[in-house]
Design an enzyme around this catalytic site. Structure first.
Site, PDB file in Angstrom:
ATOM      1  N   ASN A  97       0.829  -1.205   0.000  1.00 45.90           N
ATOM      2  CA  ASN A  97       0.000   0.000   0.000  1.00 45.90           C
ATOM      3  C   ASN A  97       0.861   1.252   0.000  1.00 45.90           C
ATOM      4  OD1 ASN A  97      -1.917  -1.975   2.006  1.00 45.90           O
ATOM      5  ND2 ASN A  97      -2.885  -0.981   0.266  1.00 45.90           N
ATOM      6  N   HIS A 119      -0.278  -8.461   1.602  1.00 47.58           N
ATOM      7  CA  HIS A 119      -1.550  -7.745   1.483  1.00 47.58           C
ATOM      8  C   HIS A 119      -1.345  -6.450   0.713  1.00 47.58           C
ATOM      9  CE1 HIS A 119      -1.119  -4.199   4.134  1.00 47.58           C
ATOM     10  NE2 HIS A 119      -0.330  -4.949   4.882  1.00 47.58           N
ATOM     11  N   CYS A 120      -2.385  -6.044   0.022  1.00 47.13           N
ATOM     12  CA  CYS A 120      -2.461  -4.699  -0.555  1.00 47.13           C
ATOM     13  C   CYS A 120      -3.700  -4.066   0.063  1.00 47.13           C
ATOM     14  CB  CYS A 120      -2.482  -4.737  -2.078  1.00 47.13           C
ATOM     15  SG  CYS A 120      -3.643  -5.915  -2.807  1.00 47.13           S
ATOM     16  N   SER A 121      -4.647  -3.646  -0.737  1.00 49.68           N
ATOM     17  CA  SER A 121      -5.899  -3.146  -0.191  1.00 49.68           C
ATOM     18  C   SER A 121      -6.941  -4.259  -0.127  1.00 49.68           C
ATOM     19  CB  SER A 121      -6.420  -1.979  -1.032  1.00 49.68           C
ATOM     20  OG  SER A 121      -7.639  -1.494  -0.522  1.00 49.68           O
ATOM     21  N   THR A 142      -1.324  -7.991  -4.707  1.00 49.56           N
ATOM     22  CA  THR A 142      -0.924  -9.179  -3.945  1.00 49.56           C
ATOM     23  C   THR A 142      -0.715 -10.361  -4.874  1.00 49.56           C
ATOM     24  OG1 THR A 142      -2.084  -8.436  -1.957  1.00 49.56           O
ATOM     25  CG2 THR A 142      -1.657 -10.787  -2.156  1.00 49.56           C
TER      26      THR A 142
END
Length: 750
Positions: free
Chosen positions: A514, A665-667, A673
């Site tokens: 992120n 993880h991303c959003s 990801t």
């Protein structure tokens, strides 16, 4: 209705005892708003009315009945066609042609929703499209309506002196629509005062047979094929189509490109250092190295990605059709199915690739040992050994479910990214969420922009819940050593669950993709130095910015410790599982342990990435997994050592089999990801220091390995590598990796 009845009882009456209408003037002085009253009985509330005669330049004329001579009067000999729009929304208010000889009047039932009609920024064309339900009917409607120039509106109540506001708004929008798209000097607009049922039949001159007979009709359609009628029937889709709508909502971020538009929106970047069909490339990747074939490459990648999307839609359809079998029936069906066989119709078969690889390995061993020992004949022709249980596909094709993700919707950051049941991370039962403190209340209130996020932890049920939006990822049929956990960025209400996943799975490294800009967009929340969790103590020990010359890469070192929950966190009304012992639903207090977080800030959502940074991230991640002390020591001494693990050192065997899973993880935990997991796995199985557990020949195979990996990941978590841009970036990134490897190889002294 109670308020209206009270006004009725307290209102004025005339000499006959009938209720008198009371009037009020709105803010606009020329509009008179009347409240409708029904004499001698309980009033029927129809909404506010407007006196159209007070409006300046009013173009709406009254007509007493359909025989009004003013309707057909014009200043030319032109024969006008008349359209009567019946605006009544009740089931018994639709009119139809009672006599086909009345060829100059057409009746159209148009009961549009009053809420949308009254919206000033909602034009008539949008109303019509919403009512008709398809662009085809909208186009057909416009083709027919352009032939009319006289329009009569009827709602069975309105008059010029007291027109319903809904009717007035619709007439105004309709006038703008007609004058804009079909301007004509002969346009006329009339309001039929009173009900159609009360209107006398028009005589159309002396011929009493040519008439329109208002008649009640329960059908909401008129036949489109007739010259004098219009069909506005709304076809309700069959039940199966509702599944498609649900599936489309899960894939709502998908953009479809045509093969001809690929060159307009995409370009395939190939490194200049790579020659066509370069020997440094695996066989399956060489087709991407010919610069003259850029159009062909893009088209092939586009077709492959469309195939991946179709496969995923089939899995989601199975989620809607799947009925869970009892365990004994599932075991029986697996026994009856027997060992999996290779299907020639498949695009690829990992089982077949494994057999080919085992056969080639066996052949090499025989050649190397030929001079040292004699191999018995009965062993030389033996068939390959059967696959172990680890070689089976993680989930049978019919076992896809999304049930818990749908039921626990408040724990999802996005409504269309849900975890499959067969691979989702399951937590030990948790007690009721803690009471919200002042600090955590502030965090929670800022999260209102997420419709899927609970606004207050107090709203949670005290029922134990093992759900978190996360999936285990493991490609055992390619290489079983590398394990991942893909998850969404934790919400303020799920931060305890997030850290619980880390402690349960002994996660050592977190990869966060992120950017800081996404904090303002509420795409993620800071899950350290935060009071939204109560069952864990997170201490930030150290932070390094731009480590190993990776711009935008931050390394954080956390000390994580599980703590005992407060007794008041558990409601007395909650049903404790098993024997009621608190230990069955809570984790024991643990010793503190170290967790490393790598945050890469320069990867925007749905965009490509600099492969040089990904390669360095991959090496830093390996250093933190397998040799963290040396790497941290080098950072403390301000010495950049991103190459503590040398890919060219084939003698260095890392303990990948016993390594902890990598949490990424991303959003949403699927797009970026998915790209990172795909590239990290590819680099791991292509590196001689980490690929000693490979089960397929990743160099000499002809099937597209990136396609295989993405498809296998999507079997375990939805939308991994979410869009075509990210899918193309996987190929470009891997080509850049081999270009860098070639540069390093050429720079080495002979």
């Amino acid at each position: 209705m109670d308020r209206i009845a009270q006004q009725y009882r307290n209102g004025k009456r005339d000499n006959n005892g009938n209720r008198m209408a009371s009037s009020a003037i709105s803010e606009k002085g020329h509009i008179q708003v009347n409240q409708t009253r029904t004499p001698g009985q309980m009033p029927v509330y129809r909404g506010e009315t407007i006196n159209l005669s007070n409006l300046p330049q009013n173009q709406i004329k009254p007509c007493k009945d359909l025989d009004d001579v003013n309707i057909r009067r014009n200043n030319s000999n032109r024969h006008s066609k008349i359209l009567l729009l019946d605006l009544c929304a009740g089931p018994n208010t639709n009119s139809f042609l009672g006599n086909t000889n009345a060829k100059d009047i057409t009746v159209l039932s148009l009961p549009l929703p009053s809420t949308l009609v009254k919206r000033s920024n909602y034009p008539f064309e949008n109303l019509l499209k919403n009512y008709l339900g398809s662009d085809e009917k909208y186009i057909e409607f416009t083709k027919i309506i352009k032939d009319y120039d006289i329009f009569i509106f009827s709602d069975s109540f309105s008059r010029i002196s007291s027109c319903l506001k809904t009717t007035f708004c619709l007439i105004e929008k309709f006038k703008k629509f007609i004058c804009h798209f079909f301007p004509s000097p002969y346009l006329k607009f009339f309001l039929l005062e009173g009900s159609l049922n009360d209107s006398k039949a028009p005589s159309l001159g002396k011929n009493k047979k040519n008439c329109i007979l208002p008649k009640l009709d329960l059908n909401l359609n008129v036949n489109l094929t007739s010259r004098s009628t219009l069909n506005l029937r709304i076809n309700i889709p069959p039940p199966n189509d509702s599944n498609k709508i649900f599936l489309q909502s899960l894939k709502k971020d998908l953009i479809h490109y045509s093969p001809n538009s690929l060159q307009k929106f995409f370009q395939f970047n190939m490194p200049a250092d790579l020659a066509p069909n370069d020997t440094i490339l695996p066989n399956w990747l060489k087709f991407c190295s010919v610069k003259e074939n850029e159009k062909v490459i893009l088209k092939k990648l586009f077709n492959n990605f469309e195939t991946l999307e179709n496969f995923e839609m089939q899995r989601l359809e199975k989620c809607l059709k799947f009925k869970k079998k009892p365990l004994h029936q599932k075991q029986l069906s697996q026994k009856q199915r027997g060992p999996q066989s290779t299907d020639d119709s498949k695009l690829y078969s990992l089982t077949s690739l494994q057999r080919q690889y085992k056969s080639s390995l066996k052949s090499n061993i025989q050649k190397n040992q030929k001079l040292k020992l004699i191999i018995p004949k009965n062993n030389t022709s033996s068939s390959p050994s059967p696959l172990s249980s680890d070689d089976t596909i993680m989930s049978p094709i019919n076992d896809y479910e999304l049930t818990e993700g749908i039921q626990s919707f408040t724990k999802n950051r996005y409504s269309n990214i849900l975890p499959y049941e067969h691979s989702r991370v399951k937590l030990p039962h948790s007690p009721k969420p803690p009471a919200v403190s002042e600090a955590s209340t502030t965090e929670t209130k800022t999260d209102k922009s997420y419709p899927m996020c609970p606004v207050d932890a107090k709203n949670h049920s005290c029922k134990p819940n093992d759900y978190i939006n996360a999936n285990y990822l493991k490609l055992t049929q390619i290489n079983p050593d590398f394990k991942y956990i893909a998850t969404q960025a934790p919400l303020p209400s799920t931060m305890d669950d997030f850290w619980k996943v880390i402690t349960l799975n002994k996660v050592k490294v977190i990869i966060s993709l992120n950017s800081d800009d996404e904090l303002n967009l509420r795409k993620w929340d800071i899950y350290w130095n935060n009071l939204s969790y109560s069952n864990h103590t997170i201490k930030l020990q150290n932070t390094w910015e731009n480590i190993c010359n990776i711009n935008g890469c931050v390394l954080r070192v956390f000390q994580v410790k599980k703590t005992a929950p407060q007794n008041d966190n558990i409601s007395q009304d909650c049903d404790l599982p098993h024997n009621g012992d608190l230990t069955s639903i809570t984790m024991a207090v643990s010793e503190p342990f170290i967790v490393y977080q790598l945050q890469y800030k320069n990867w925007l959502d749905s965009c490509g990435v600099d492969m040089n940074d990904i390669i360095k991230l991959h090496k830093v991640k390996n250093s933190l997994l397998f040799n963290p002390q040396s790497f941290i020591t080098s950072l403390e001494k301000d010495v950049c050592k991103p190459d503590l693990i040398d890919d060219n050192n084939s003698e260095l065997h890392l303990d990948t089999a016993n390594s902890s899973p990598l949490l990424v993880h991303c959003s949403a935990g699927c797009g970026r990801t998915g790209v990172f997991v795909t590239l990290d796995f590819l680099l791991s199985i292509l590196s001689p220091t980490t690929n000693h557990s490979n089960k397929i020949d990743v160099w000499n195979m002809t099937q597209d390995l990136i396609f295989i990996i993405v498809n296998e990941l999507r079997k375990q978590r939805i939308s991994m590598v979410q869009n075509l841009t990210q899918y193309i970036a996987c190929y470009e990134a891997l080509l850049n990796y081999f270009a860098l490897q070639k540069q390093i190889k050429n720079a080495l002294p002979c």
